[in-house]
Design a protein around this motif. Sequence first.
Motif, PDB file in Angstrom:
ATOM      1  N   UNK A 291    -101.875   2.053  19.373  1.00  0.00           N
ATOM      2  CA  UNK A 291    -103.124   1.720  18.677  1.00  0.00           C
ATOM      3  C   UNK A 291    -103.020   1.873  17.154  1.00  0.00           C
ATOM      4  N   UNK A 292    -101.821   1.730  16.630  1.00  0.00           N
ATOM      5  CA  UNK A 292    -101.658   1.877  15.189  1.00  0.00           C
ATOM      6  C   UNK A 292    -102.129   0.618  14.466  1.00  0.00           C
ATOM      7  N   UNK A 293    -102.545   0.783  13.215  1.00  0.00           N
ATOM      8  CA  UNK A 293    -102.840  -0.403  12.415  1.00  0.00           C
ATOM      9  C   UNK A 293    -101.595  -0.758  11.608  1.00  0.00           C
ATOM     10  N   UNK A 294    -101.527  -2.024  11.190  1.00  0.00           N
ATOM     11  CA  UNK A 294    -100.374  -2.469  10.400  1.00  0.00           C
ATOM     12  C   UNK A 294     -99.146  -2.721  11.244  1.00  0.00           C
ATOM     13  N   UNK A 295     -99.354  -3.029  12.516  1.00  0.00           N
ATOM     14  CA  UNK A 295     -98.193  -3.282  13.375  1.00  0.00           C
ATOM     15  C   UNK A 295     -98.422  -4.560  14.158  1.00  0.00           C
ATOM     16  N   UNK A 377     -99.653  -8.098  10.138  1.00  0.00           N
ATOM     17  CA  UNK A 377     -99.457  -6.664   9.902  1.00  0.00           C
ATOM     18  C   UNK A 377    -100.087  -6.227   8.588  1.00  0.00           C
ATOM     19  N   UNK A 378     -99.891  -7.032   7.539  1.00  0.00           N
ATOM     20  CA  UNK A 378    -100.462  -6.683   6.233  1.00  0.00           C
ATOM     21  C   UNK A 378    -101.989  -6.654   6.333  1.00  0.00           C
ATOM     22  N   UNK A 379    -102.565  -7.695   6.934  1.00  0.00           N
ATOM     23  CA  UNK A 379    -104.020  -7.761   7.049  1.00  0.00           C
ATOM     24  C   UNK A 379    -104.548  -6.616   7.906  1.00  0.00           C
ATOM     25  N   UNK A 380    -103.821  -6.285   8.961  1.00  0.00           N
ATOM     26  CA  UNK A 380    -104.242  -5.208   9.852  1.00  0.00           C
ATOM     27  C   UNK A 380    -104.270  -3.867   9.125  1.00  0.00           C
ATOM     28  N   UNK A 381    -103.245  -3.616   8.314  1.00  0.00           N
ATOM     29  CA  UNK A 381    -103.218  -2.357   7.577  1.00  0.00           C
ATOM     30  C   UNK A 381    -104.293  -2.340   6.492  1.00  0.00           C
ATOM     31  N   UNK A 382    -104.409  -3.447   5.788  1.00  0.00           N
ATOM     32  CA  UNK A 382    -105.383  -3.520   4.688  1.00  0.00           C
ATOM     33  C   UNK A 382    -106.803  -3.310   5.199  1.00  0.00           C
ATOM     34  N   UNK A 383    -107.120  -3.929   6.332  1.00  0.00           N
ATOM     35  CA  UNK A 383    -108.473  -3.803   6.871  1.00  0.00           C
ATOM     36  C   UNK A 383    -108.615  -2.650   7.841  1.00  0.00           C
ATOM     37  N   UNK A 384    -107.511  -1.915   8.042  1.00  0.00           N
ATOM     38  CA  UNK A 384    -107.501  -0.761   8.937  1.00  0.00           C
ATOM     39  C   UNK A 384    -108.020  -1.122  10.325  1.00  0.00           C
ATOM     40  N   UNK A 385    -107.565  -2.249  10.790  1.00  0.00           N
ATOM     41  CA  UNK A 385    -107.986  -2.749  12.077  1.00  0.00           C
ATOM     42  C   UNK A 385    -106.734  -3.040  12.904  1.00  0.00           C
ATOM     43  N   UNK A 386    -106.631  -2.454  14.060  1.00  0.00           N
ATOM     44  CA  UNK A 386    -105.419  -2.615  14.864  1.00  0.00           C
ATOM     45  C   UNK A 386    -105.349  -3.964  15.555  1.00  0.00           C
ATOM     46  N   UNK A 387    -104.119  -4.403  15.824  1.00  0.00           N
ATOM     47  CA  UNK A 387    -103.942  -5.604  16.649  1.00  0.00           C
ATOM     48  C   UNK A 387    -103.935  -5.158  18.111  1.00  0.00           C
ATOM     49  N   UNK A 388    -104.104  -6.109  19.020  1.00  0.00           N
ATOM     50  CA  UNK A 388    -103.935  -5.795  20.442  1.00  0.00           C
ATOM     51  C   UNK A 388    -102.458  -5.489  20.683  1.00  0.00           C
ATOM     52  N   UNK A 390    -100.757  -5.972  23.142  1.00  0.00           N
ATOM     53  CA  UNK A 390    -100.101  -6.967  23.997  1.00  0.00           C
ATOM     54  C   UNK A 390    -100.097  -8.359  23.364  1.00  0.00           C
ATOM     55  N   UNK A 391    -100.351  -8.415  22.042  1.00  0.00           N
ATOM     56  CA  UNK A 391    -100.284  -9.690  21.321  1.00  0.00           C
ATOM     57  C   UNK A 391     -98.922  -9.852  20.645  1.00  0.00           C
ATOM     58  N   UNK A 392     -98.415 -11.091  20.609  1.00  0.00           N
ATOM     59  CA  UNK A 392     -97.216 -11.393  19.830  1.00  0.00           C
ATOM     60  C   UNK A 392     -97.521 -12.574  18.916  1.00  0.00           C
ATOM     61  N   UNK A 393     -96.743 -12.703  17.831  1.00  0.00           N
ATOM     62  CA  UNK A 393     -97.041 -13.710  16.816  1.00  0.00           C
ATOM     63  C   UNK A 393     -95.787 -14.460  16.408  1.00  0.00           C
ATOM     64  N   UNK A 394     -95.922 -15.788  16.320  1.00  0.00           N
ATOM     65  CA  UNK A 394     -94.811 -16.617  15.876  1.00  0.00           C
ATOM     66  C   UNK A 394     -95.376 -17.722  15.000  1.00  0.00           C
TER      67      UNK A 394
END
Length: 457
Positions: A291-295, A377-388, A390-394
Amino acid sequence: MAKVRTQYVCQNCGYNSPRYLGRCPNCGEWNTLVEEQVETNSAPAKKATTTLTGLVAKPQKINEIDSKQTPRVKTKLNELNRVLGGGIVPGSLILIGGDPGIGKSTLLLQVSGQLSDEHHRVLYVSGEESGSQIKMRAERLKVAGDDFYVYPETNMDSIRDTIRELKPEYVVIDSVQTMQATDVSSAIGSVSQIREVTAQLMQIAKSNNITIFVVGHVTKGGALAGPKILEHMVDTVLYFEGDLHHTYRILRSVKNRFGSTNELGIFEMHTNGLTEVKNPSEIFLEERLQDATGSSVVVSLEGTRPILVEIQALVTPTVYGNAQRTATGLSRNRVSLIMAVLEKRANLMLQNQDAYLKAAGGVKLDEPAIDLAIAVSIASSYRDKGTQPTDAFVGEVGLTGEIRRVNRIEQRVAEAEKLGFKRIFIPKNNLKGWTPSTGIQVVGVSTLKEALYLALG
Ligand SMILES: Nc1ncnc2c1ncn2[C@@H]1O[C@H](COP(=O)(O)OP(=O)(O)O)[C@@H](O)[C@H]1O
Ligand SMILES: [Mg+2]
Ligand SMILES: [Zn+2]
């Protein structure tokens, strides 16, 4: 009469200059020009290139050349076979580069042992370690073999004579920087020496069908010392890389006359040697916090094999001075560009933010398809909002904030599905004419803004 002339040679790229220069005009490095002596024969002696068996090579009609392909020799290390394009091509010259201590000698000692176990004769020439040092290492790695010869020598003439006598099928030269060709007066390890030594090795390999592995050390900048010249001369260039503080080692082909490049072989370093890593994705994701942000996780295609890697970002307000941008395993330019796009096209105020980016596990990634994961990852850390988790990105990110199509999408999606990911974001254009499997939810996105909205809300 041989005249001796002095020239200055860049030790990084091989550029020649008749006078000293502080900075190499070719590669831009400082203080890399070193004085070397070259002999210029006014009338060069004509020497026929003879093979070790004494035969002179002649032109042959192409129709008369026996094209019967010698099959590749498979080593017991599948990861090495993969990087070589399916095994060793007999008679090839293979350069293995890497930082000191990364494991080049270890790898080649293990391969030598395995080859001699299968009744191939191997000659291991070391200019760095004595016979007893090699023996101690071999015992630790449990390398033995009846037809395995160790030879501490640096003189190329002696090495050539020994090869002629011993007739090995495989030769290891550890390392090219310690070898000396007697007809070159420049210092050992200089560009002129390395060039001549490599040329001689090439000739030995080709005219006698001997496979030669050459170890080359890397300079602090990450290039082989005397690098570019070397890369042009050999058949295959493999880089052994990895973080000395991690146990993972990555063997990467950057040039291969007999296979595709950018293939990866992944190993783990133990006290008793290198072992293969069969499922790299699992390892690169192993330490991921749920549940980390920025990942975020990207499916990167290194060569022909997809690997899932976590991309981490830490974005914090700049305390003083200019904003910092640091990237480990990723290109800093790529990170800066993506941050600029995020700022302009997705309204993220990043100019007063420091950003630290990292590809986890010590792997280096360099393909455009990793852009989207970096941005998320950058947006997640900046907004302090975690990604799911079980999500992957390409996806590649363009300058107008569009998500551009990437290659081999089917393979990437299949790998994510195999590792239990529930959803993967891919470029919308990649969905044209393709119906993905139903085991994983595939979301096509056309802009960065849309991707961030769907992934982070
Ligand atoms: N006696 C030892 N016990 C355990 N590990 C060792 C020992 N000696 C060397 N190593 C490991 O092997 C690595 C050196 O590998 P080596 O093949 O010599 O590298 P290279 O040839 O690329 O300089 C070291 O970083 C260390 O991790
Ligand atoms: Mg070594
Ligand atoms: Zn240069």
